[in-house]
Motif scaffolding. Structure first.
Motif, PDB file in Angstrom:
ATOM      1  N   GLU B  19       0.833  -1.204   0.000  1.00 50.59           N
ATOM      2  CA  GLU B  19       0.000   0.000   0.000  1.00 50.59           C
ATOM      3  C   GLU B  19       0.869   1.255   0.000  1.00 50.59           C
ATOM      4  OE1 GLU B  19      -3.840   1.524   2.546  1.00 50.59           O
ATOM      5  OE2 GLU B  19      -3.076  -0.512   2.905  1.00 50.59           O
ATOM      6  N   ALA B  20       1.931   1.212   0.812  1.00 51.93           N
ATOM      7  CA  ALA B  20       2.839   2.358   0.874  1.00 51.93           C
ATOM      8  C   ALA B  20       3.509   2.563  -0.476  1.00 51.93           C
ATOM      9  CB  ALA B  20       3.881   2.143   1.965  1.00 51.93           C
ATOM     10  N   GLN B  21       3.887   1.444  -1.095  1.00 50.96           N
ATOM     11  CA  GLN B  21       4.521   1.553  -2.396  1.00 50.96           C
ATOM     12  C   GLN B  21       3.560   2.161  -3.419  1.00 50.96           C
ATOM     13  OE1 GLN B  21       6.321  -2.214  -3.778  1.00 50.96           O
ATOM     14  NE2 GLN B  21       8.189  -1.409  -2.824  1.00 50.96           N
ATOM     15  N   ASP B  22       2.295   1.763  -3.347  1.00 46.71           N
ATOM     16  CA  ASP B  22       1.294   2.355  -4.230  1.00 46.71           C
ATOM     17  C   ASP B  22       1.201   3.856  -4.023  1.00 46.71           C
ATOM     18  OD1 ASP B  22       0.743  -0.009  -5.369  1.00 46.71           O
ATOM     19  OD2 ASP B  22      -1.290  -0.233  -4.560  1.00 46.71           O
ATOM     20  N   ILE B  23       1.196   4.257  -2.755  1.00 49.79           N
ATOM     21  CA  ILE B  23       1.113   5.691  -2.466  1.00 49.79           C
ATOM     22  C   ILE B  23       2.288   6.430  -3.100  1.00 49.79           C
ATOM     23  CG2 ILE B  23       1.306   7.390  -0.603  1.00 49.79           C
ATOM     24  CD1 ILE B  23      -0.305   5.473   1.148  1.00 49.79           C
ATOM     25  N   LEU B  24       3.485   5.845  -2.929  1.00 53.43           N
ATOM     26  CA  LEU B  24       4.670   6.465  -3.515  1.00 53.43           C
ATOM     27  C   LEU B  24       4.557   6.518  -5.038  1.00 53.43           C
ATOM     28  CD1 LEU B  24       7.525   7.607  -3.455  1.00 53.43           C
ATOM     29  CD2 LEU B  24       8.389   5.262  -3.376  1.00 53.43           C
ATOM     30  N   HIS B  25       4.155   5.412  -5.643  1.00 54.25           N
ATOM     31  CA  HIS B  25       4.085   5.344  -7.106  1.00 54.25           C
ATOM     32  C   HIS B  25       3.065   6.321  -7.662  1.00 54.25           C
ATOM     33  CE1 HIS B  25       5.838   0.967  -7.028  1.00 54.25           C
ATOM     34  NE2 HIS B  25       6.687   1.882  -6.622  1.00 54.25           N
ATOM     35  N   ARG B  26       1.932   6.399  -6.997  1.00 51.91           N
ATOM     36  CA  ARG B  26       0.924   7.375  -7.432  1.00 51.91           C
ATOM     37  C   ARG B  26       1.476   8.793  -7.330  1.00 51.91           C
ATOM     38  NH1 ARG B  26      -3.072   3.837  -5.424  1.00 51.91           N
ATOM     39  NH2 ARG B  26      -2.961   4.723  -3.336  1.00 51.91           N
ATOM     40  N   HIS B  27       2.177   9.047  -6.235  1.00 51.86           N
ATOM     41  CA  HIS B  27       2.741  10.382  -6.053  1.00 51.86           C
ATOM     42  C   HIS B  27       3.747  10.695  -7.168  1.00 51.86           C
ATOM     43  CE1 HIS B  27       4.333  13.962  -4.109  1.00 51.86           C
ATOM     44  NE2 HIS B  27       5.558  13.467  -4.248  1.00 51.86           N
ATOM     45  N   VAL B  74      19.248   8.284  -1.225  1.00 53.71           N
ATOM     46  CA  VAL B  74      18.490   8.102   0.013  1.00 53.71           C
ATOM     47  C   VAL B  74      17.965   9.458   0.483  1.00 53.71           C
ATOM     48  CG1 VAL B  74      18.618   7.415   2.434  1.00 53.71           C
ATOM     49  CG2 VAL B  74      19.793   6.068   0.685  1.00 53.71           C
ATOM     50  N   TYR B  75      18.847  10.434   0.469  1.00 51.80           N
ATOM     51  CA  TYR B  75      18.479  11.781   0.870  1.00 51.80           C
ATOM     52  C   TYR B  75      17.292  12.299   0.066  1.00 51.80           C
ATOM     53  CZ  TYR B  75      18.839  16.856   0.550  1.00 51.80           C
ATOM     54  OH  TYR B  75      18.562  18.181   0.488  1.00 51.80           O
ATOM     55  N   ARG B  76      17.375  12.141  -1.260  1.00 49.43           N
ATOM     56  CA  ARG B  76      16.308  12.669  -2.098  1.00 49.43           C
ATOM     57  C   ARG B  76      15.032  11.868  -1.934  1.00 49.43           C
ATOM     58  NH1 ARG B  76      20.340  14.187  -7.001  1.00 49.43           N
ATOM     59  NH2 ARG B  76      20.934  12.035  -6.739  1.00 49.43           N
ATOM     60  N   THR B  77      15.172  10.572  -1.737  1.00 45.76           N
ATOM     61  CA  THR B  77      13.979   9.745  -1.599  1.00 45.76           C
ATOM     62  C   THR B  77      13.257  10.039  -0.285  1.00 45.76           C
ATOM     63  OG1 THR B  77      15.000   8.028  -2.942  1.00 45.76           O
ATOM     64  CG2 THR B  77      13.102   7.382  -1.619  1.00 45.76           C
ATOM     65  N   LEU B  78      14.007  10.317   0.757  1.00 46.16           N
ATOM     66  CA  LEU B  78      13.353  10.677   2.017  1.00 46.16           C
ATOM     67  C   LEU B  78      12.505  11.935   1.835  1.00 46.16           C
ATOM     68  CD1 LEU B  78      15.914   9.923   4.859  1.00 46.16           C
ATOM     69  CD2 LEU B  78      13.553   9.146   4.693  1.00 46.16           C
ATOM     70  N   LYS B  79      13.004  12.882   1.053  1.00 46.43           N
ATOM     71  CA  LYS B  79      12.195  14.075   0.778  1.00 46.43           C
ATOM     72  C   LYS B  79      10.925  13.706   0.020  1.00 46.43           C
ATOM     73  CE  LYS B  79      14.961  17.560   1.862  1.00 46.43           C
ATOM     74  NZ  LYS B  79      15.073  19.011   1.966  1.00 46.43           N
ATOM     75  N   LEU B  81       9.378  10.822   0.163  1.00 48.55           N
ATOM     76  CA  LEU B  81       8.478  10.138   1.085  1.00 48.55           C
ATOM     77  C   LEU B  81       7.759  11.158   1.967  1.00 48.55           C
ATOM     78  CD1 LEU B  81      10.531   7.003   2.191  1.00 48.55           C
ATOM     79  CD2 LEU B  81       8.893   7.248   0.329  1.00 48.55           C
ATOM     80  N   ALA B  82       8.487  12.185   2.349  1.00 50.06           N
ATOM     81  CA  ALA B  82       7.854  13.217   3.154  1.00 50.06           C
ATOM     82  C   ALA B  82       6.783  13.943   2.341  1.00 50.06           C
ATOM     83  CB  ALA B  82       8.900  14.197   3.669  1.00 50.06           C
ATOM     84  N   GLU B  83       7.076  14.195   1.070  1.00 50.92           N
ATOM     85  CA  GLU B  83       6.120  14.884   0.198  1.00 50.92           C
ATOM     86  C   GLU B  83       4.809  14.140   0.086  1.00 50.92           C
ATOM     87  OE1 GLU B  83       9.220  16.598  -3.041  1.00 50.92           O
ATOM     88  OE2 GLU B  83       7.356  15.735  -3.832  1.00 50.92           O
ATOM     89  N   CYS B  84       4.900  12.814  -0.003  1.00 50.05           N
ATOM     90  CA  CYS B  84       3.659  12.076  -0.234  1.00 50.05           C
ATOM     91  C   CYS B  84       3.088  11.548   1.076  1.00 50.05           C
ATOM     92  CB  CYS B  84       3.855  10.976  -1.264  1.00 50.05           C
ATOM     93  SG  CYS B  84       4.968   9.675  -0.790  1.00 50.05           S
ATOM     94  N   GLY B  85       3.611  12.022   2.181  1.00 51.41           N
ATOM     95  CA  GLY B  85       2.972  11.746   3.458  1.00 51.41           C
ATOM     96  C   GLY B  85       3.357  10.423   4.088  1.00 51.41           C
ATOM     97  N   LEU B  86       4.318   9.720   3.509  1.00 48.25           N
ATOM     98  CA  LEU B  86       4.716   8.440   4.086  1.00 48.25           C
ATOM     99  C   LEU B  86       5.707   8.630   5.228  1.00 48.25           C
ATOM    100  CD1 LEU B  86       5.072   6.339   0.833  1.00 48.25           C
ATOM    101  CD2 LEU B  86       3.412   6.000   2.648  1.00 48.25           C
ATOM    102  N   ALA B  87       6.436   9.744   5.177  1.00 46.78           N
ATOM    103  CA  ALA B  87       7.409  10.015   6.232  1.00 46.78           C
ATOM    104  C   ALA B  87       7.201  11.442   6.710  1.00 46.78           C
ATOM    105  CB  ALA B  87       8.830   9.866   5.691  1.00 46.78           C
TER     106      ALA B  87
END
Lengths: 165, 165
Positions: B19-27, B74-79, B81-87
DNA sequence: TTGAAACTGAATTTCATTTTCAATATCCGC
DNA sequence: GCGGATATTGAAAATGAAATTCAGTTTCAA
């Protein structure tokens, strides 16, 4: 960074400056450090503001009184002021350390506008009670807390609606 | 930095990862970015923890899965994840940015031990109420707040009394 | 007055974070 | 499946705030 306050006139009386200076001098003596003209100048500049000053901003103010005082000394003196309770660090989330008066000031918190950087102070004793309560619950000996609210102030919202992105 | 938790077993089920992966992919699709193996790997590593991870710490975990993935990604991906509300970023004011899960998590705050860096989470709806109340009072449209308590945990106090400075 | 100790401030270093850039991978339309 | 435009990647360099270094200067107790 702006703050909604009239900051041009000194916010503190001559006696309070003397008293603050005494506190600093006593602290210096206690920890075996020396009293210097630079430290006094920096303290006076600091007391003449009511903003939340970064080291850099205070350095600029100090330079008006004595252009020979360097950034490093301001930086170190702010730490000293914090040590003896005259200043306290306040971290907004923009990566810059700021300091504000702590002398004779009841505990308060900040609400920061993320558009213009302005801030308002508010008082909320519940927060300190919460600190104590949570500390008890998890067996922490608490020393301090940080609480900031972020948002957009009325002025910035008006500006935004006048000229929308 | 330590946290009092058993963190070795994944804290999240297979379906939740999907589900989290879907959220990321949609984002990613929404903002015109691309789905990559690295981003998926990083997301999975992130989901398998419950700590408050710095970029550096997550990078080390990610490298166990794929040593070729660099710090920058990793740095960019954390941003992302934060953008799409996962982190969401959580600042313990020690100069290091940390991230924690935000997905399916109720709002909470942290108490941090200044000796060992450990932390406990606590829940306190009063704080959100306070945010709303203060916002109304000063006409701010509030977006978020930060609240942390600092202190010394029980273990560190015991250590200190056993071997005093 | 004197000398040990602390101070000063420019310059440097540190350290996390952010950006750059050339090589590589993705994915959209065909 | 196949270009090829476009985004991604990751090493390296840049950035920026904070902290430290060091040679010259000042303080202050005796």
């Amino acid at each position: 960074m702006l703050q909604k306050r009239i900051d041009d006139q000194p916010s503190i009386s001559r006696e309070m400056v003397r008293e603050a200076q005494d506190i600093l001098h006593r602290h210096l003596k206690r920890v075996g450090l020396k009293q210097t003209a630079q430290r006094d100048t920096i303290l006076r500049s600091f007391l003449e503001t009511r903003d939340h000053l970064s080291t850099d901003e205070l350095h600029r103010l100090v330079q008006k009184k004595d252009p020979s005082i360097g950034y490093t000394t301001v930086y170190r003196t702010l730490k000293l002021l914090a040590e003896c309770g005259l200043a306290s660090e306040v971290a907004f989330h923009d990566g810059i350390a700021r300091y504000e008066h702590q002398y004779n000031r009841r505990s308060h918190h900040h609400m920061v506008c993320t558009e213009c950087g302005g801030s308002v102070e508010f008082f909320s004793p519940e927060v300190s009670e919460l600190e104590a309560e949570i500390g008890r619950r998890y067996h922490y000996e608490t020393t301090r807390h940080t609480f900031q609210i972020y948002g957009v102030c009325e002025d910035c919202r008006k500006k935004n609606s006048a000229r929308p992105a």
